[in-house]
Write a protein that holds these residues in place. Structure first.
Motif, mmCIF file in Angstrom:
data_model
loop_
_atom_site.group_PDB
_atom_site.id
_atom_site.type_symbol
_atom_site.label_atom_id
_atom_site.label_comp_id
_atom_site.label_asym_id
_atom_site.label_seq_id
_atom_site.Cartn_x
_atom_site.Cartn_y
_atom_site.Cartn_z
ATOM 1 N N VAL A 143 28.630 32.255 66.665
ATOM 2 C CA VAL A 143 29.228 33.557 66.998
ATOM 3 C C VAL A 143 28.292 34.680 66.589
ATOM 4 O O VAL A 143 28.039 35.629 67.337
ATOM 5 C CB VAL A 143 30.601 33.711 66.325
ATOM 6 C CG1 VAL A 143 31.156 35.122 66.565
ATOM 7 C CG2 VAL A 143 31.572 32.659 66.859
ATOM 8 N N GLU A 144 27.753 34.590 65.372
ATOM 9 C CA GLU A 144 26.879 35.632 64.839
ATOM 10 C C GLU A 144 25.401 35.331 65.054
ATOM 11 O O GLU A 144 24.545 36.129 64.680
ATOM 12 C CB GLU A 144 27.150 35.815 63.343
ATOM 13 C CG GLU A 144 28.559 36.269 63.010
ATOM 14 C CD GLU A 144 28.840 37.664 63.535
ATOM 15 O OE1 GLU A 144 27.873 38.452 63.714
ATOM 16 O OE2 GLU A 144 30.024 37.976 63.767
ATOM 17 N N ASP A 145 25.081 34.178 65.641
ATOM 18 C CA ASP A 145 23.698 33.761 65.866
ATOM 19 C C ASP A 145 22.898 33.811 64.565
ATOM 20 O O ASP A 145 21.888 34.515 64.448
ATOM 21 C CB ASP A 145 23.030 34.632 66.938
ATOM 22 C CG ASP A 145 21.630 34.127 67.299
ATOM 23 O OD1 ASP A 145 21.397 32.915 67.159
ATOM 24 O OD2 ASP A 145 20.781 34.945 67.696
ATOM 25 N N ARG A 146 23.371 33.031 63.592
ATOM 26 C CA ARG A 146 22.680 32.959 62.314
ATOM 27 C C ARG A 146 23.033 31.624 61.654
ATOM 28 O O ARG A 146 23.991 30.947 62.068
ATOM 29 C CB ARG A 146 23.090 34.109 61.388
ATOM 30 C CG ARG A 146 24.565 34.088 61.019
ATOM 31 C CD ARG A 146 24.904 35.150 60.010
ATOM 32 N NE ARG A 146 26.308 35.066 59.621
ATOM 33 C CZ ARG A 146 26.853 35.744 58.605
ATOM 34 N NH1 ARG A 146 26.098 36.572 57.896
ATOM 35 N NH2 ARG A 146 28.132 35.598 58.317
ATOM 36 N N THR A 147 22.276 31.257 60.653
ATOM 37 C CA THR A 147 22.625 30.098 59.849
ATOM 38 C C THR A 147 23.163 30.566 58.511
ATOM 39 O O THR A 147 22.750 31.612 57.991
ATOM 40 C CB THR A 147 21.415 29.171 59.639
ATOM 41 O OG1 THR A 147 20.358 29.912 59.020
ATOM 42 C CG2 THR A 147 20.934 28.603 60.966
ATOM 43 N N THR A 148 24.083 29.801 57.964
ATOM 44 C CA THR A 148 24.720 30.178 56.706
ATOM 45 C C THR A 148 24.680 29.000 55.740
ATOM 46 O O THR A 148 24.589 27.836 56.159
ATOM 47 C CB THR A 148 26.181 30.595 56.925
ATOM 48 O OG1 THR A 148 26.904 29.505 57.517
ATOM 49 C CG2 THR A 148 26.268 31.800 57.847
ATOM 50 N N ILE A 149 24.765 29.307 54.455
ATOM 51 C CA ILE A 149 24.761 28.269 53.425
ATOM 52 C C ILE A 149 26.023 28.371 52.591
ATOM 53 O O ILE A 149 26.721 29.387 52.586
ATOM 54 C CB ILE A 149 23.521 28.369 52.519
ATOM 55 C CG1 ILE A 149 23.439 29.753 51.855
ATOM 56 C CG2 ILE A 149 22.263 28.057 53.287
ATOM 57 C CD1 ILE A 149 22.320 29.871 50.826
ATOM 58 N N GLY A 150 26.333 27.294 51.889
ATOM 59 C CA GLY A 150 27.498 27.273 51.012
ATOM 60 C C GLY A 150 27.307 26.235 49.923
ATOM 61 O O GLY A 150 26.205 25.705 49.717
ATOM 62 N N THR A 151 28.406 25.929 49.240
ATOM 63 C CA THR A 151 28.384 24.989 48.126
ATOM 64 C C THR A 151 29.268 23.789 48.436
ATOM 65 O O THR A 151 30.401 23.956 48.883
ATOM 66 C CB THR A 151 28.877 25.667 46.837
ATOM 67 O OG1 THR A 151 28.006 26.757 46.511
ATOM 68 C CG2 THR A 151 28.901 24.685 45.668
ATOM 69 N N ILE A 152 28.756 22.607 48.219
ATOM 70 C CA ILE A 152 29.541 21.375 48.277
ATOM 71 C C ILE A 152 29.868 20.975 46.845
ATOM 72 O O ILE A 152 28.980 20.931 45.988
ATOM 73 C CB ILE A 152 28.766 20.251 48.982
ATOM 74 C CG1 ILE A 152 28.613 20.575 50.479
ATOM 75 C CG2 ILE A 152 29.452 18.907 48.788
ATOM 76 C CD1 ILE A 152 27.692 19.616 51.205
#
Length: 229
Positions: A142-151
């Motif tokens: 949707v935003e044309d970007r990559t995102t990171i998070g925490t597992i």
């Protein structure tokens, strides 16, 4: 945080396990505890390792572009695992590119950890079986970007063979993720209860009986004779 010299690190990490190797890694800026066993591993362009007393990293793993590897005491990493990170995220957060394993946490063999974001394993937790994939970044179309998070893998929880665990997934403490399950950030656990999770996407299925595995005193699970085999 200053990174160890990548070329010297590459050479030293390829050496067999020894006290001399541990001393050389300390001289390069890593924190290595007592009675640590570090087999020959391929370490490419990584930041410092912090490994507590009696930690074990078996041979033939790959660590690539990690910001930090933080292992508390009595951790175990088996063979032929890959721990990688996309370093571009590390420009924006000092939490990116990190593997963090609490006391007695363990990883068995032949798993893939994408640590572009962050992966945290609670005390006595384990990534078990083989061929699980933990992916802490994703594409936002949707935003044309990559995102990171925490597992996050909760205290004394276990993931079985060939699980797929995606960005921002949080596995409750004292839980079992069945083989082949897909754990997402939206995994529906009702109230986040401990128990058996299974399916794609994984859902809470049932409570678990009282398990001796929850109360073990070591990451090692003993081999026992099976009657009638």
């Amino acid at each position: 945080m200053k990174r160890p010299n990548k070329w010297l690190s590459l050479i030293v990490w390829l050496l067999p396990a020894s006290t001399t190797k541990n001393a050389a890694l300390r001289a390069l800026g890593n924190s290595i505890g007592r009675d640590v066993s570090l087999g020959p591993n391929l370490v490419l362009g990584c930041g410092p390792f912090r490994i507590g007393d009696r930690g074990v990293i078996a041979p033939f793993n790959v660590f690539r572009q990690m910001a930090r590897v933080e292992l508390e005491k009595d951790n175990f990493i088996g063979r032929l695992n890959q721990f990688t990170s996309a370093p571009s995220y590390q420009k924006f957060s000092d939490r990116a590119g990190v593997l963090s394993m609490a006391e007695q946490a363990a990883v068995t063999n032949r798993h893939y950890f994408d640590c572009s974001g962050r992966i945290e394993m609670g005390p006595y937790s384990a990534v078990g079986g083989t061929r699980s994939l933990l992916q802490s970044h994703e594409i936002d179309i949707v935003e044309d970007r990559t995102t990171i998070g925490t597992i996050t893998i909760g205290e004394r929880s276990l993931t079985a063979t060939a699980c797929l665990i995606l960005k921002n997934a949080a596995i409750p403490a004292y839980s079992l993720v069945a083989a082949g399950s897909v754990v997402t950030a939206s995994t529906d656990s009702a109230v986040g209860d401990a128990g058996l999770y299974a399916g794609a996407p994984a859902r809470w299925r049932r409570d678990l009986p009282e398990c001796k595995w929850w109360y073990r005193s070591s990451y090692m699970t003993p081999v026992r004779e099976v009657e009638g085999f």
